[in-house]
Design a protein around this motif. Structure first.
Motif, PDB file in Angstrom:
ATOM      1  N   GLU A  72       1.131  -1.126  -0.076  1.00  0.00           N
ATOM      2  CA  GLU A  72       0.374  -0.540   0.343  1.00  0.00           C
ATOM      3  C   GLU A  72       1.102   1.245   0.107  1.00  0.00           C
ATOM      4  N   ARG A  93      -8.736   3.637   3.227  1.00  0.00           N
ATOM      5  CA  ARG A  93      -7.875   5.368   2.423  1.00  0.00           C
ATOM      6  C   ARG A  93      -6.947   4.407   1.462  1.00  0.00           C
ATOM      7  N   ARG A 117       1.029  -0.353  -5.426  1.00  0.00           N
ATOM      8  CA  ARG A 117      -0.661   0.709  -5.517  1.00  0.00           C
ATOM      9  C   ARG A 117      -1.076   0.167  -7.278  1.00  0.00           C
ATOM     10  N   ARG A 162      -9.554   4.378  -1.172  1.00  0.00           N
ATOM     11  CA  ARG A 162      -9.741   6.583  -2.126  1.00  0.00           C
ATOM     12  C   ARG A 162      -8.520   6.057  -2.844  1.00  0.00           C
ATOM     13  N   ASP A 163      -7.529   5.898  -2.470  1.00  0.00           N
ATOM     14  CA  ASP A 163      -6.169   5.584  -3.173  1.00  0.00           C
ATOM     15  C   ASP A 163      -5.619   5.298  -4.770  1.00  0.00           C
TER      16      ASP A 163
END
Length: 250
Positions: A132, A161, A138, A164-165
């Protein structure tokens, strides 16, 4: 745990920050009695998984592991293509490049190309990073659905979170992370996969934050996305092909 599971745990310990292990270190890392750790390493030596370094009582991966690594690379439909793109892009811009894979919540570089610039980021092949926090992680996590992310991370505070990323990564088709995985270092990554085998890799460039202008960063993004796009077309990877064309870093 079975001896096979314990052997797998031992092999996962190795990386560029852990090149050899003693019985005591294996005992501590796996929570095993020293006698059990000693028997485990003996069995792994006898089967070729490990070898002892001279008379030091330290153990490193056996030569059999080289054959296994080579077999993985040659059998992968996507690895060779990704390696060629990253090598060419690294040479073009002078920054260190990686091909990485995901293992659960971690990512690990399995091939690297050292940059040619005077100031460059060093190799990290074999080093595990939390998926992450880095661009490679990612880019690979973005290939999962929200439900798959929820199952992978459960109720951890980072899960919401992270969801959302990952949304802009899915839309743009690439991940950009600035100084999160390593102070002073930025990373760009594009993940591509083979829908037939289900395997996916991340194509990544890392570079010193203060040495790259916005325009050069955008050029690197465009080159990586174009190279990965060619792989996606060859393999029919719809996840990358359907990514939107917005390439402005978040």
């Amino acid at each position: 745990m079975t001896i096979l599971e314990n052997a797998a745990h031992v092999l996962r310990c190795f990386g560029n920050d852990c090149t050899d292990l003693t019985v005591s270190e294996v005992s501590d890392r796996l929570g095993l009695p020293k006698a059990s750790a000693s028997r485990l390493l003996k069995t792994m030596r006898e089967t070729g998984m490990l070898e002892e370094i001279g008379g030091t009582r330290r153990h490193r991966p056996g030569r059999m592991m080289l054959n296994i690594a080579a077999a993985y690379r040659y059998s992968s439909s996507v690895f060779g293509r990704a390696r060629a793109v990253v090598h060419e892009t690294s040479q073009q811009f002078g920054h260190t490049g990686y091909v990485s894979i995901r293992d659960g919540r971690s990512v690990m570089a399995v091939a690297d190309f050292e940059g040619t610039n005077a100031l460059r980021v060093g190799s990290a092949v074999g080093r595990r990073l939390p998926a992450e926090i880095c661009a490679t992680g990612r880019s690979l996590l973005a290939r999962l659905s929200d439900d798959e992310i929820a199952r992978l991370y459960g109720d951890e505070p980072t899960a919401d979170r992270l969801a959302r990323d990952l949304e802009p990564v899915r839309k743009r088709g690439y991940a950009f992370v600035s100084q999160q995985a390593m102070p002073g270092v930025d990373g760009l990554a594009v993940a591509v996969g083979d829908p037939v085998t289900g395997e996916a890799v991340s194509l990544c460039l890392v570079y010193p934050h203060n040495l790259v202008s916005d325009s050069e960063r955008d050029d690197m993004i465009g080159t990586l996305v174009e190279g990965a796009g060619g792989i996606a077309e060859a393999l029919g990877d719809s996840l990358l092909l359907h990514a939107a064309g917005d390439r402005a870093p978040a």
